[in-house]
Enzyme design. Structure first.
Site, PDB file in Angstrom:
ATOM      1  N   ARG A 157       0.762  -1.138  -0.046  1.00  0.00           N
ATOM      2  CA  ARG A 157      -0.001  -0.053  -0.094  1.00  0.00           C
ATOM      3  C   ARG A 157       0.996   1.226   0.034  1.00  0.00           C
ATOM      4  O   ARG A 157       2.182   0.961   0.312  1.00  0.00           O
ATOM      5  CB  ARG A 157      -0.847   0.210   1.162  1.00  0.00           C
ATOM      6  N   LYS A 181      -2.782  -2.164   7.820  1.00  0.00           N
ATOM      7  CA  LYS A 181      -3.896  -1.378   8.125  1.00  0.00           C
ATOM      8  C   LYS A 181      -4.325  -2.055   9.716  1.00  0.00           C
ATOM      9  O   LYS A 181      -3.849  -3.241   9.826  1.00  0.00           O
ATOM     10  CB  LYS A 181      -5.013  -1.518   7.329  1.00  0.00           C
ATOM     11  N   HIS A 249      -1.327   2.636  -6.285  1.00  0.00           N
ATOM     12  CA  HIS A 249      -2.280   1.581  -6.093  1.00  0.00           C
ATOM     13  C   HIS A 249      -2.579   0.598  -7.406  1.00  0.00           C
ATOM     14  O   HIS A 249      -2.664  -0.554  -7.222  1.00  0.00           O
ATOM     15  CB  HIS A 249      -3.621   2.079  -5.939  1.00  0.00           C
ATOM     16  N   ARG A 252      -0.064  -2.035  -7.006  1.00  0.00           N
ATOM     17  CA  ARG A 252      -0.461  -2.877  -6.096  1.00  0.00           C
ATOM     18  C   ARG A 252      -1.549  -3.945  -6.742  1.00  0.00           C
ATOM     19  O   ARG A 252      -1.451  -5.097  -6.640  1.00  0.00           O
ATOM     20  CB  ARG A 252      -1.111  -2.377  -4.684  1.00  0.00           C
ATOM     21  N   HIS A 275      -4.685  -8.633   3.330  1.00  0.00           N
ATOM     22  CA  HIS A 275      -6.062  -8.324   3.732  1.00  0.00           C
ATOM     23  C   HIS A 275      -6.863  -9.313   4.604  1.00  0.00           C
ATOM     24  O   HIS A 275      -6.344 -10.274   4.803  1.00  0.00           O
ATOM     25  CB  HIS A 275      -6.791  -8.634   2.207  1.00  0.00           C
ATOM     26  N   TYR A 284      -9.444  -9.143  -7.132  1.00  0.00           N
ATOM     27  CA  TYR A 284      -8.339  -9.490  -8.246  1.00  0.00           C
ATOM     28  C   TYR A 284      -8.565 -10.734  -8.986  1.00  0.00           C
ATOM     29  O   TYR A 284      -7.412 -10.944  -9.671  1.00  0.00           O
ATOM     30  CB  TYR A 284      -6.985  -9.338  -7.033  1.00  0.00           C
TER      31      TYR A 284
END
Length: 308
Positions: A157, A181, A249, A252, A275, A284
């Site tokens: 990220r 995150k 992004h 990514r 994730h 994806y």
């Protein structure tokens, strides 16, 4: 001639909204932009409530909320905007419950419309190779290529890239530790090209007299900003002749798509991307249809389609 009952209805509905907005401004200290959004959505909801003959918020029930949603939808409101409107209503009604003005929130059980999920845009392998074909013609170009190689090589990220410190990088082991995150740390492998260009960058970095341990710094010696990274990536996209807009992004997305196309291992890619939920990674799994057709034709014993 003015409709007096409608005016009174609007007034009785507006006063609690004004108090709610005051609460958001003073107690919650929300930004002016967010306050404006609440004000705009609730103003429309007052008008719609009057249309369905709601003169006090205590009169609104679940059926009434559905009617407000239906009228909003018929007016041409898209799913994302309708979700925003219902969210504003839900927050306001929660506040009314807390104030003892109503007994329960009738919007609680009303499902928000599903937002359409846009497939992420990615570059194909040849485009990425062309983008990364940057010579060591100046120190900032070396830094930028190291950032590009690392972003694509590890699927980072943007926040993870700019937040990296030198101590989080182990070039001998070929791995980095990133804080993702929710402040979750994960260890990631990095490829040969990323290692090579980090080795080019680290000696150059010292000439900028860095003021902290940041891996990537600006020409002023400070940790590079996310905005600066976005700007530099876009400039390299133009300079390298990439037809689409290049942003962090997208690299990514490209990492995730290319990894899935080659391995098909969804859970491994989930771990690499950081994730929390597998469903996030599943966006994806869109493969180019022509690629699927080629694989199918080559692999399935009854897929050969003769030309007439």
């Amino acid at each position: 001639m003015t409709d007096r009952p409608a005016q009174l209805s609007c007034s009785s509905l507006q006063l609690p909204v004004d108090d709610f907005l005051r609460y958001l401004r003073i107690e919650r200290q929300l930004s002016p932009y967010t306050l404006k959004s609440y004000q705009r959505q609730l103003a429309v909801l007052i008008e719609l409530a009057v249309e369905i003959r709601v003169t006090d918020w205590s009169m609104l029930d679940a059926a009434g909320v559905r009617m407000l949603a239906a009228r909003s939808k018929r007016s041409g409101l898209q799913s994302a905007s309708l979700a925003l409107r219902l969210s504003a209503l839900r927050s306001f009604l929660d506040w009314l419950v807390g104030q003892g003005k109503i007994g329960a929130n009738p919007a609680k059980g009303i499902s928000t419309p599903r937002k359409g999920r846009h497939l992420p845009k990615n570059m194909d392998v040849d485009e990425v190779s062309h983008l990364l074909d940057i010579d060591m013609n100046d120190p900032l170009a070396i830094r930028d290529r190291a950032m590009l190689e690392l972003m694509y090589g590890a699927g980072l990220r943007l926040s993870e890239l700019v937040g990296l410190d030198c101590r989080q990088v182990n070039l001998d082991a070929g791995e980095i530790r990133v804080i993702g995150k929710g402040s979750k740390e994960r260890k990631l492998p990095i490829g040969k090209m990323a290692i090579e260009w980090l080795n080019h960058w680290l000696p150059v970095r010292e000439f900028y007299a860095p003021d902290d341990d940041a891996l990537f710094i600006s020409k002023h010696g400070n940790r590079i900003s996310a905005r600066n990274v976005e700007k530099r990536f876009a400039q390299w996209g133009v300079k390298q002749g990439i037809s689409s807009h290049v942003h962090p992004h997208k690299l990514r997305h490209s990492f995730a798509t290319h990894m899935l196309e080659s391995s098909g291992d969804l859970r491994a890619v989930q771990e690499l991307l950081g994730h929390a939920n597998l469903s996030t990674t599943q966006i994806y799994t869109h493969l180019d249809f022509q690629h699927l057709t080629t694989v199918y034709d080559a692999a399935h014993p009854r897929a050969k389609r003769g030309k007439s």
